[in-house]
Design a protein around this motif. Structure first.
Motif, short mmCIF file in Angstrom:
data_model
loop_
_atom_site.label_atom_id
_atom_site.label_comp_id
_atom_site.label_asym_id
_atom_site.label_seq_id
_atom_site.Cartn_x
_atom_site.Cartn_y
_atom_site.Cartn_z
N THR A 47 51.54 32.85 31.85
CA THR A 47 50.67 33.84 31.20
C THR A 47 51.29 34.33 29.91
OG1 THR A 47 49.86 34.56 33.37
CG2 THR A 47 49.50 36.05 31.51
N THR A 54 53.89 32.16 37.33
CA THR A 54 52.61 32.67 36.80
C THR A 54 52.85 33.59 35.61
OG1 THR A 54 51.56 32.51 38.96
CG2 THR A 54 50.54 33.98 37.37
N ASP A 83 41.89 33.70 35.88
CA ASP A 83 43.23 33.19 35.68
C ASP A 83 43.71 33.58 34.28
OD1 ASP A 83 45.57 31.80 35.46
OD2 ASP A 83 44.73 29.83 35.98
N ARG A 128 43.65 37.74 39.37
CA ARG A 128 43.11 36.44 39.80
C ARG A 128 42.43 36.54 41.16
NH1 ARG A 128 47.20 31.43 40.15
NH2 ARG A 128 47.09 31.70 37.90
#
Length: 627
Positions: free
Chosen positions: A474, A470, A443, A422
């Motif tokens: 993901t 995160t 992202d 990112r």
């Protein structure tokens, strides 16, 4: 607030309810009113951060007395340490005085897990000045600094968390289920196999030592089972033995250099087969139309010249000559070996049209091709290019110390990797570009980013950012995108909180939710307390360790038989004091003797319990270190 590290409620971690805290550690054997300055045989931990907190927890569970030194102690971590009764001292602006207050004179070891390599280096050198004979275990990421510090502190005293965690991720991504472990001078192999039928482990695998069984029905793990345990067809069994023993059982791993060569050759063939699709995907519509028109012009011109062009003998122009004449006409080179001037008017008129159409088409093709190449290079430099056509590659999300270790290992295995990051300002981005590894900046929780990384063709996924939220977002996005392939593609998800990881596996069907700190912390604890960790790996969702423990005279394990050991521990081999070679596998009535080196395998909680049992039986040390 929970009393264990797995269940704490950090802001960026899980906020689920936590189980009761463990009982506080017993007070050290010191006079009433005496502080850590007067303690003997304790461990000092410098830096109460993620790895430091885990080390404090495991030291506490192992029965060791611990003192924490830190400049600015995070209150969240401090509350955890207080539930265990751990003294915490601020270092402040003084140098040696806080270490004197922490009892460095009587400490058995100092564990240094500061936030930066510079701070770690400063602390290590200070401790060596204060007490050169104390055991120092440090966490350093920079290899050059680590090598220099290890020259001062001794071998195996500088540990890199990333290098300890990366091998497990690499093995999962490449699909290899075997691990090579050298115990003494003997090479052992742990391998995971599927039970071919319903039977006992003894019936299926003979005398091979089982380390764990993952039930196919519910993914439950049976730790260090007996050989009489009955398994069902499809259950995954992790076994350990020498190469000879595995070969005798027809279980020798087939992941050597020959297999890697075959895999590389298979990938080359697969890339060749998908080349047309990759070219089509990497070119825009205008360029594809121009290429099709160019090919059509070549075919039409070849046919016209073959049938209409008259040679001196009034025969047809051979096909190969017609192709040659078309190419040299379109390229406007005109070597003089063929000419339209001596041909009928219609053929001469066709030649005029061929020259005009050919030069126009070639100019357009060059312009479109140049534009495509420049646009692609710009997109690659910006990390915005799509990665089409790849098959069986690894999509790695997150660039950091762990990510770079995993990337290096995958490249050494000949694996194709696409990196998703990112932050364009990440210091590792330039390193990835220098190695020629495809990079997508974006992202990873967004479908367009995963599409650009060609997730649809990926053979494995490693999600390795330093933020749990995160990673979870993901992982869920990857699960949705993979669809029916979710059960076939290994997806490694890095989280800090092991308990959160278990909940993710139960709730969302993740299979490889692993904690970096859970793997690394036992190495620090073992080095501090005399448990020599040799290797770490996963059995299902449980981190396992293989470690060497020296049996001390008068210790809790002296003269103990194998049948009296914990059910969660497997003694793989024993190196007898003064004897050559290893004794393996030990029988149930085999006993441990003082001076023996026992090679143990099992979950780190069980190994720590074993270490605590060994230490509990040792005579107390006096202030001068004598017994």
């Amino acid at each position: 607030m929970s009393g264990t590290l797995e269940d704490r409620g950090l802001e960026r971690q899980s906020s689920a309810p936590s189980p009761p805290a463990p009982e506080p550690a017993p007070e050290p054997d010191a006079p009433v009113g005496a502080g850590p300055r007067d303690w003997v045989g304790h461990v000092i931990v410098c830096g109460l951060h993620e790895i430091g907190l885990r080390a404090v927890e495991q030291l506490h569970l192992a029965g060791a007395e611990v003192v924490v030194l830190d400049d600015s102690i995070d209150e969240t971590f401090a509350r955890m340490a207080r539930t265990w009764g751990i003294p915490m001292l601020a270092r402040g602006g003084h140098l040696g005085e806080p270490f004197q207050d922490a009892g460095v004179a009587g400490a058995v070891a100092v564990v240094v897990t500061e936030t930066t390599d510079l701070r770690t280096l400063e602390t290590v050198l200070l401790v060596r000045d204060l007490r050169p004979d104390v055991r120092v275990i440090a966490h350093l990421d920079n290899p050059a600094v680590a090598n220099a510090v290890e020259e001062v502190t001794g071998a195996a005293t500088v540990l890199d968390v990333a290098s300890l965690f990366a091998p497990s991720v690499i093995e999962a991504c490449v699909g290899r289920r075997a691990h090579d472990i050298v115990l003494g001078s003997t090479r052992f192999v742990t391998t995971e196999v599927e039970a071919p039928r319903a039977a006992s482990l003894r019936e299926l695998f003979g005398s091979l030592a089982p380390l764990g069984v993952v039930r196919d029905a519910d993914d439950a793990v049976v730790i260090c089972p007996g050989r009489d345990l009955r398994v069902e067809a499809g259950d995954r069994v992790t076994l350990v033995g020498t190469e000879v023993e595995l070969e005798a059982a027809n279980l020798a791993p087939r992941a050597g250099a020959g297999a890697e060569f075959q895999n590389a050759w298979a990938r080359t063939i697969a890339r060749a087969r998908t080349l047309p699709a990759r070219i089509a995907a990497e070119t825009d519509r205008a360029l594809r139309i121009a290429l099709m028109l160019g090919f059509g012009l070549l075919v039409v011109s070849t046919l016209v010249l073959h049938f209409a062009y008259r040679t001196p003998g009034h025969g047809h122009l051979p096909v190969i000559d017609a192709i040659y004449f078309t190419v040299e006409t379109v390229a406007t080179v005109g070597f003089g070996d063929f000419s339209f001037s001596t041909q009928p008017r219609l053929v001469e008129a066709f030649g005029i049209g061929l020259i005009v159409a050919g030069t126009t088409l070639v100019t357009t093709l060059f312009a479109l091709l140049t534009n495509a190449l420049v646009s692609r290079r710009i997109a690659q430099s910006l990390g915005q290019a799509k990665i089409p056509g790849m098959r069986g590659h690894t999509v790695m999300v997150g660039l950091g110390a762990v990510g770079m270790q995993v990337l290096d290992g995958l490249l050494r295995r000949g694996r194709e990797v696409v990196v998703v990051e990112r932050d364009e300002s990440n210091s590792y981005v330039a390193e990835v570009r220098r190695r020629g590894v495809p990079l997508v900046l974006g992202d990873a929780t967004r479908g367009t980013t995963l599409e650009a990384a060609n997730l649809a063709g990926a053979g494995s996924v490693a999600i390795l950012t330093s933020d749990d939220l995160t990673n979870i977002e993901t992982g869920l996005a990857v699960r949705d995108r993979l669809g029916e392939r979710w059960t076939d593609v290994p997806v490694v998800l890095r989280v800090f909180d092991r308990n959160l990881g278990r909940r993710l596996e139960q709730s969302f069907a993740f299979r490889h939710v692993w904690s970096t700190v859970a793997i690394a912390a036992p190495w620090f604890v073992g080095a501090a307390l005399g448990l020599d960790v040799v290797f770490s790996f996963y059995v299902g969702s449980h981190p396992f360790l293989v470690a060497r423990l020296r049996i001390a005279p008068g210790g809790g394990l002296e003269n103990l038989s194998m049948s009296d050991l914990s059910a969660g521990i497997r003694v793989v081999a024993i190196a007898r004091a003064g004897a050559d070679g290893l004794e393996h596998p030990p029988r149930r009535d085999t006993r441990l003797a003082a001076g023996d080196d026992a090679y143990l395998a099992g979950p780190y909680e069980e190994l720590l319990a074993m270490l605590r049992r060994e230490r509990a039986g040792q005579p107390e040390r006096g202030e001068d270190g004598t017994q």
